[in-house]
Design a protein around this motif. Structure first.
Motif, PDB file in Angstrom:
ATOM      1  N   ARG A   1      19.311  60.250 109.367  1.00 51.67           N
ATOM      2  CA  ARG A   1      20.211  61.381 109.504  1.00 51.67           C
ATOM      3  C   ARG A   1      19.467  62.486 110.240  1.00 51.67           C
ATOM      4  O   ARG A   1      18.378  62.889 109.862  1.00 51.67           O
ATOM      5  CB  ARG A   1      20.643  61.867 108.123  1.00 51.67           C
ATOM      6  N   LEU A   2      20.076  62.951 111.306  1.00 57.62           N
ATOM      7  CA  LEU A   2      19.402  63.952 112.122  1.00 57.62           C
ATOM      8  C   LEU A   2      19.612  65.340 111.555  1.00 57.62           C
ATOM      9  O   LEU A   2      20.624  65.628 110.930  1.00 57.62           O
ATOM     10  CB  LEU A   2      19.950  63.923 113.543  1.00 57.62           C
ATOM     11  N   LYS A   3      18.656  66.196 111.797  1.00 58.93           N
ATOM     12  CA  LYS A   3      18.857  67.608 111.499  1.00 58.93           C
ATOM     13  C   LYS A   3      19.775  68.208 112.558  1.00 58.93           C
ATOM     14  O   LYS A   3      19.872  67.700 113.676  1.00 58.93           O
ATOM     15  CB  LYS A   3      17.511  68.345 111.544  1.00 58.93           C
ATOM     16  N   ASP A   4      20.431  69.306 112.184  1.00 56.75           N
ATOM     17  CA  ASP A   4      21.331  69.965 113.133  1.00 56.75           C
ATOM     18  C   ASP A   4      20.623  70.305 114.444  1.00 56.75           C
ATOM     19  O   ASP A   4      21.172  70.148 115.527  1.00 56.75           O
ATOM     20  CB  ASP A   4      21.895  71.249 112.516  1.00 56.75           C
ATOM     21  N   GLN A   5      19.377  70.768 114.311  1.00 51.67           N
ATOM     22  CA  GLN A   5      18.628  71.150 115.515  1.00 51.67           C
ATOM     23  C   GLN A   5      18.428  69.958 116.439  1.00 51.67           C
ATOM     24  O   GLN A   5      18.474  70.085 117.665  1.00 51.67           O
ATOM     25  CB  GLN A   5      17.245  71.713 115.142  1.00 51.67           C
ATOM     26  N   GLN A   6      18.201  68.786 115.824  1.00 52.16           N
ATOM     27  CA  GLN A   6      17.973  67.598 116.654  1.00 52.16           C
ATOM     28  C   GLN A   6      19.252  67.179 117.357  1.00 52.16           C
ATOM     29  O   GLN A   6      19.239  66.795 118.524  1.00 52.16           O
ATOM     30  CB  GLN A   6      17.432  66.459 115.782  1.00 52.16           C
ATOM     31  N   ILE A   7      20.379  67.288 116.622  1.00 51.73           N
ATOM     32  CA  ILE A   7      21.662  66.975 117.253  1.00 51.73           C
ATOM     33  C   ILE A   7      21.906  67.924 118.408  1.00 51.73           C
ATOM     34  O   ILE A   7      22.319  67.512 119.501  1.00 51.73           O
ATOM     35  CB  ILE A   7      22.800  67.069 116.217  1.00 51.73           C
ATOM     36  N   ALA A   8      21.608  69.206 118.186  1.00 46.98           N
ATOM     37  CA  ALA A   8      21.780  70.193 119.255  1.00 46.98           C
ATOM     38  C   ALA A   8      20.897  69.842 120.440  1.00 46.98           C
ATOM     39  O   ALA A   8      21.304  69.980 121.600  1.00 46.98           O
ATOM     40  CB  ALA A   8      21.460  71.592 118.731  1.00 46.98           C
ATOM     41  N   GLY A   9      19.687  69.361 120.155  1.00 42.84           N
ATOM     42  CA  GLY A   9      18.777  68.989 121.233  1.00 42.84           C
ATOM     43  C   GLY A   9      19.330  67.843 122.063  1.00 42.84           C
ATOM     44  O   GLY A   9      19.341  67.907 123.300  1.00 42.84           O
TER      45      GLY A   9
END
Lengths: 182, 133
Positions: free
Chosen positions: A5-13
């Motif tokens: 599960r990705l962190k929000d920041q990683q999804i944003a990246g």
């Protein structure tokens, strides 16, 4: 599935990466309206393979939304087509992901997923274009040509996804989480 | 480490990919056959001068005739279901160089002389906005 599960920041990246490709692609003129390589979808596919469907859906949705805001096409016909294509391909990817998965003998690889995404994308766009903008049946005559382009570009982006996935796997990047899983 | 590497190494072509690719190619074939029909043979020629219908003629009857445009006289020829501009008083002769037209929905025009030839057939759909051949 061992997808992390990705962190929000990683999804944003990931979404930011996809947006950059999306915008670079939009600036390249196309010989045929409606035909473009769709390389931004490579990011979606890589995220799907490494982090699961939910993360991929977020990345695809954010790409279309942010891409249209940056290109100034938000809520224009271009956006409607782009959004309907993205929604359809994410749903289709989700269906195949749930049904066939990633790691079984019967699971498709990047090429299969790229084909599913590209066909769903083009079919939805054609349907929305026919429904909202050109309610003329002559539009369907374009379907074979456009879907041929989809298929060719799906092979290209499937191959690119495969290359990226292999490269990432060999590098053993830090966000891989399969150690100890299963 | 080697194990996890292997697990993450995705093969490009597994058999489900081949099945999907084959399905896509077959679906394309079906689509081409069912949707990508060539335009039908036109049955009738309609001549417009200055956007006003002047005359219509069947393409089945071979003939040569003249039409008065706003610049002068254009010579038209109908032969074997096709039509062309033989000569026209315009400067760049685009209409003459265009050659023969025979498909339903096709359009030949000499814009300087304000003459347009519209090809129609029984199966022609008249609400097409633009057709390229």
């Amino acid at each position: 599935m061992t997808a992390m599960r990705l962190k929000d920041q990683q999804i944003a990246g990931f979404a930011a990466l996809a947006v950059v490709i999306h915008i670079l692609e939009a600036s390249v003129p196309s010989p045929l309206p409606g035909v473009k390589p769709g390389l931004a979808n490579v990011v979606t596919l890589v995220v799907l393979f490494r982090h699961g469907w939910i993360a991929a859906a977020w990345v695809a949705g954010l790409r279309v939304l942010v891409g249209s805001l940056l290109l100034g096409s938000f809520m224009t016909p271009t956006f409607m087509l782009s959004a309907s294509g993205a929604i359809a391909s994410v749903i289709a990817l989700g269906g195949v992901y749930r049904a066939l998965g990633l790691q079984h003998a019967w699971s498709p690889g990047p090429l299969g997923y790229a084909l599913v995404a590209a066909w769903a994308h083009m079919a939805a766009q054609l349907f929305v274009a026919w429904l909202l903008f050109i309610p003329h049946d002559g539009l369907w005559r374009l379907a074979p040509v456009l879907l041929t382009a989809s298929t060719v570009f799906a092979v290209v982006s499937g191959w690119a996804t495969w290359k990226l996935l292999s490269w990432l796997a060999e590098r053993g990047s830090a966000d891989r989480v399969d150690e100890g899983a299963c | 480490m080697v194990l996890s590497r292997k697990r993450w190494f995705v093969r490009f072509l597994k058999w489900p990919d081949l099945v999907m690719a084959a399905t896509a190619v077959m679906a394309l074939g079906v689509l081409y056959v069912s949707l990508w029909q060539p335009a039908g043979q036109a049955a009738e020629l309609q001549v417009l001068v200055d956007n006003e219908p002047l005359l219509s003629a069947p393409l089945s009857h071979n003939q040569t005739f003249s039409v008065e445009g706003t610049l002068g006289t254009s010579e038209l020829e109908i032969r074997d279901g096709k039509v062309r501009f033989v000569s026209s008083p315009c400067r760049n002769q685009v209409c003459v160089h265009h050659g023969w037209a025979s498909h339903s929905g096709e359009l030949l025009a000499c814009l300087p002389n304000r003459i347009a030839l519209v090809l129609e057939g029984e199966a022609a759909v008249n609400d097409i906005d633009a057709v390229n051949f």
